[in-house]
Design a protein around this motif. Structure first.
Motif, PDB file in Angstrom:
ATOM      1  N   PRO A 112      54.500  42.981  30.070  1.00  0.00           N
ATOM      2  CA  PRO A 112      55.252  42.199  29.075  1.00  0.00           C
ATOM      3  C   PRO A 112      56.269  41.275  29.732  1.00  0.00           C
ATOM      4  O   PRO A 112      57.017  41.693  30.614  1.00  0.00           O
ATOM      5  N   GLY A 113      56.228  40.016  29.320  1.00  0.00           N
ATOM      6  CA  GLY A 113      57.151  39.037  29.867  1.00  0.00           C
ATOM      7  C   GLY A 113      56.643  38.334  31.106  1.00  0.00           C
ATOM      8  O   GLY A 113      57.299  37.420  31.613  1.00  0.00           O
ATOM      9  N   LYS A 114      55.487  38.759  31.595  1.00  0.00           N
ATOM     10  CA  LYS A 114      54.907  38.126  32.776  1.00  0.00           C
ATOM     11  C   LYS A 114      53.531  37.577  32.460  1.00  0.00           C
ATOM     12  O   LYS A 114      52.909  37.945  31.464  1.00  0.00           O
ATOM     13  N   GLU A 115      53.043  36.709  33.343  1.00  0.00           N
ATOM     14  CA  GLU A 115      51.725  36.133  33.136  1.00  0.00           C
ATOM     15  C   GLU A 115      50.634  37.157  33.455  1.00  0.00           C
ATOM     16  O   GLU A 115      50.820  38.056  34.264  1.00  0.00           O
ATOM     17  N   ARG A 116      49.519  36.962  32.797  1.00  0.00           N
ATOM     18  CA  ARG A 116      48.370  37.815  33.072  1.00  0.00           C
ATOM     19  C   ARG A 116      47.869  37.510  34.477  1.00  0.00           C
ATOM     20  O   ARG A 116      47.790  36.346  34.885  1.00  0.00           O
ATOM     21  N   GLU A 117      47.515  38.563  35.224  1.00  0.00           N
ATOM     22  CA  GLU A 117      47.079  38.364  36.602  1.00  0.00           C
ATOM     23  C   GLU A 117      45.698  38.958  36.840  1.00  0.00           C
ATOM     24  O   GLU A 117      45.311  39.964  36.238  1.00  0.00           O
ATOM     25  N   PHE A 118      44.988  38.323  37.730  1.00  0.00           N
ATOM     26  CA  PHE A 118      43.653  38.759  38.122  1.00  0.00           C
ATOM     27  C   PHE A 118      43.738  40.075  38.887  1.00  0.00           C
ATOM     28  O   PHE A 118      44.633  40.271  39.711  1.00  0.00           O
ATOM     29  N   VAL A 119      42.783  40.962  38.608  1.00  0.00           N
ATOM     30  CA  VAL A 119      42.691  42.237  39.329  1.00  0.00           C
ATOM     31  C   VAL A 119      41.399  42.302  40.133  1.00  0.00           C
ATOM     32  O   VAL A 119      41.410  42.492  41.342  1.00  0.00           O
ATOM     33  N   ALA A 120      40.263  42.134  39.446  1.00  0.00           N
ATOM     34  CA  ALA A 120      38.970  42.250  40.116  1.00  0.00           C
ATOM     35  C   ALA A 120      37.910  41.562  39.279  1.00  0.00           C
ATOM     36  O   ALA A 120      38.053  41.424  38.064  1.00  0.00           O
ATOM     37  N   ALA A 121      36.825  41.155  39.937  1.00  0.00           N
ATOM     38  CA  ALA A 121      35.712  40.527  39.236  1.00  0.00           C
ATOM     39  C   ALA A 121      34.407  40.948  39.884  1.00  0.00           C
ATOM     40  O   ALA A 121      34.374  41.299  41.072  1.00  0.00           O
ATOM     41  N   ILE A 122      33.343  40.889  39.093  1.00  0.00           N
ATOM     42  CA  ILE A 122      32.033  41.266  39.599  1.00  0.00           C
ATOM     43  C   ILE A 122      30.981  40.342  39.013  1.00  0.00           C
ATOM     44  O   ILE A 122      31.027  39.991  37.829  1.00  0.00           O
ATOM     45  N   LYS A 123      30.051  39.908  39.843  1.00  0.00           N
ATOM     46  CA  LYS A 123      28.977  39.048  39.390  1.00  0.00           C
ATOM     47  C   LYS A 123      27.984  39.844  38.531  1.00  0.00           C
ATOM     48  O   LYS A 123      27.926  41.074  38.602  1.00  0.00           O
ATOM     49  N   SER A 124      27.185  39.134  37.760  1.00  0.00           N
ATOM     50  CA  SER A 124      26.236  39.783  36.866  1.00  0.00           C
ATOM     51  C   SER A 124      25.255  40.667  37.620  1.00  0.00           C
ATOM     52  O   SER A 124      24.819  41.705  37.123  1.00  0.00           O
ATOM     53  N   SER A 125      24.917  40.267  38.835  1.00  0.00           N
ATOM     54  CA  SER A 125      23.992  41.054  39.645  1.00  0.00           C
ATOM     55  C   SER A 125      24.632  42.313  40.197  1.00  0.00           C
ATOM     56  O   SER A 125      23.948  43.232  40.643  1.00  0.00           O
ATOM     57  N   GLY A 126      25.971  42.331  40.185  1.00  0.00           N
ATOM     58  CA  GLY A 126      26.693  43.455  40.758  1.00  0.00           C
ATOM     59  C   GLY A 126      26.810  43.389  42.265  1.00  0.00           C
ATOM     60  O   GLY A 126      27.446  44.234  42.883  1.00  0.00           O
ATOM     61  N   GLY A 127      26.218  42.368  42.864  1.00  0.00           N
ATOM     62  CA  GLY A 127      26.188  42.286  44.304  1.00  0.00           C
ATOM     63  C   GLY A 127      27.399  41.644  44.931  1.00  0.00           C
ATOM     64  O   GLY A 127      27.601  41.735  46.150  1.00  0.00           O
ATOM     65  N   SER A 128      28.227  40.972  44.154  1.00  0.00           N
ATOM     66  CA  SER A 128      29.391  40.286  44.695  1.00  0.00           C
ATOM     67  C   SER A 128      30.621  40.666  43.897  1.00  0.00           C
ATOM     68  O   SER A 128      30.616  40.594  42.664  1.00  0.00           O
ATOM     69  N   THR A 129      31.652  41.050  44.599  1.00  0.00           N
ATOM     70  CA  THR A 129      32.907  41.440  43.951  1.00  0.00           C
ATOM     71  C   THR A 129      34.072  40.720  44.613  1.00  0.00           C
ATOM     72  O   THR A 129      33.972  40.261  45.759  1.00  0.00           O
ATOM     73  N   SER A 130      35.156  40.622  43.889  1.00  0.00           N
ATOM     74  CA  SER A 130      36.381  40.049  44.454  1.00  0.00           C
ATOM     75  C   SER A 130      37.572  40.811  43.904  1.00  0.00           C
ATOM     76  O   SER A 130      37.499  41.370  42.798  1.00  0.00           O
ATOM     77  N   TYR A 131      38.657  40.825  44.679  1.00  0.00           N
ATOM     78  CA  TYR A 131      39.840  41.601  44.317  1.00  0.00           C
ATOM     79  C   TYR A 131      41.108  40.829  44.612  1.00  0.00           C
ATOM     80  O   TYR A 131      41.170  40.029  45.556  1.00  0.00           O
ATOM     81  N   ALA A 132      42.122  41.122  43.824  1.00  0.00           N
ATOM     82  CA  ALA A 132      43.453  40.633  44.154  1.00  0.00           C
ATOM     83  C   ALA A 132      43.930  41.367  45.400  1.00  0.00           C
ATOM     84  O   ALA A 132      43.598  42.538  45.621  1.00  0.00           O
ATOM     85  N   ASP A 133      44.727  40.687  46.206  1.00  0.00           N
ATOM     86  CA  ASP A 133      45.227  41.300  47.433  1.00  0.00           C
ATOM     87  C   ASP A 133      46.015  42.571  47.141  1.00  0.00           C
ATOM     88  O   ASP A 133      45.989  43.524  47.925  1.00  0.00           O
ATOM     89  N   SER A 134      46.689  42.601  46.007  1.00  0.00           N
ATOM     90  CA  SER A 134      47.551  43.734  45.668  1.00  0.00           C
ATOM     91  C   SER A 134      46.772  45.018  45.388  1.00  0.00           C
ATOM     92  O   SER A 134      47.350  46.109  45.419  1.00  0.00           O
ATOM     93  N   VAL A 135      45.476  44.904  45.107  1.00  0.00           N
ATOM     94  CA  VAL A 135      44.683  46.094  44.777  1.00  0.00           C
ATOM     95  C   VAL A 135      43.557  46.342  45.771  1.00  0.00           C
ATOM     96  O   VAL A 135      42.879  47.379  45.690  1.00  0.00           O
ATOM     97  N   LYS A 136      43.359  45.416  46.691  1.00  0.00           N
ATOM     98  CA  LYS A 136      42.255  45.540  47.647  1.00  0.00           C
ATOM     99  C   LYS A 136      42.391  46.824  48.449  1.00  0.00           C
ATOM    100  O   LYS A 136      43.464  47.145  48.964  1.00  0.00           O
ATOM    101  N   GLY A 137      41.291  47.548  48.551  1.00  0.00           N
ATOM    102  CA  GLY A 137      41.289  48.809  49.269  1.00  0.00           C
ATOM    103  C   GLY A 137      41.651  50.007  48.406  1.00  0.00           C
ATOM    104  O   GLY A 137      41.459  51.149  48.824  1.00  0.00           O
ATOM    105  N   ARG A 138      42.182  49.756  47.205  1.00  0.00           N
ATOM    106  CA  ARG A 138      42.558  50.849  46.311  1.00  0.00           C
ATOM    107  C   ARG A 138      41.710  50.867  45.040  1.00  0.00           C
ATOM    108  O   ARG A 138      41.445  51.937  44.487  1.00  0.00           O
ATOM    109  N   PHE A 139      41.326  49.687  44.551  1.00  0.00           N
ATOM    110  CA  PHE A 139      40.549  49.569  43.327  1.00  0.00           C
ATOM    111  C   PHE A 139      39.114  49.175  43.675  1.00  0.00           C
ATOM    112  O   PHE A 139      38.875  48.422  44.630  1.00  0.00           O
ATOM    113  N   THR A 140      38.179  49.635  42.843  1.00  0.00           N
ATOM    114  CA  THR A 140      36.776  49.269  42.996  1.00  0.00           C
ATOM    115  C   THR A 140      36.201  48.916  41.640  1.00  0.00           C
ATOM    116  O   THR A 140      36.285  49.711  40.691  1.00  0.00           O
ATOM    117  N   ILE A 141      35.588  47.747  41.548  1.00  0.00           N
ATOM    118  CA  ILE A 141      34.911  47.328  40.327  1.00  0.00           C
ATOM    119  C   ILE A 141      33.417  47.540  40.503  1.00  0.00           C
ATOM    120  O   ILE A 141      32.863  47.290  41.579  1.00  0.00           O
TER     121      ILE A 141
END
Length: 124
Positions: free
Chosen positions: A41-70
């Protein structure tokens, strides 16, 4: 119309884990690129993680890399966000999103469909 429903949020102690799920009611739409975002609340929405439709490509925010998995499971029409080693600064409302079109999955403005959001609270 794509309908997205998030689940799995809640309260967890720092260092703990949660798994968020995003289920779509339209089986065909599991073929869309999907992402997770979060907002405090009070802050902008931020990207966390994304995954391609094939599931073969993922991307992460630096703040969650190594801790979160999509990941995604087409059989269940579900995209997951496994969150480990949670920190108090991970506390936010988490949103699932689908279909960024031709744009990068890191841009929230590109997504055409959003879930209602789910609260994740990480306590010290």
């Amino acid at each position: 119309q794509v309908h997205l429903v998030e689940s799995g949020g809640g309260l967890v102690q720092a260092g703990g884990s949660l798994r968020l799920s995003c289920t779509t009611s339209e089986r065909t739409y599991v073929s869309l690129d999907m992402g997770w975002f979060r907002q405090v609340p009070g802050k902008e929405r931020e990207f966390v993680a994304a995954i391609k439709s094939s599931g073969g490509s993922t991307s992460y925010a630096d703040s969650v890399k190594g801790r979160f998995t999509i990941s995604r499971d087409s059989a269940d029409n579900t995209v997951y966000l496994q969150m480990n080693s949670l920190k108090p600064e991970d506390t936010a409302i988490y949103y699932c999103a689908a279909d960024p079109g031709a744009y990068s999955g890191t841009f929230d403005w590109a997504y055409g469909y959003w879930g209602q959001g789910i609260q994740v609270t990480v306590a010290l």
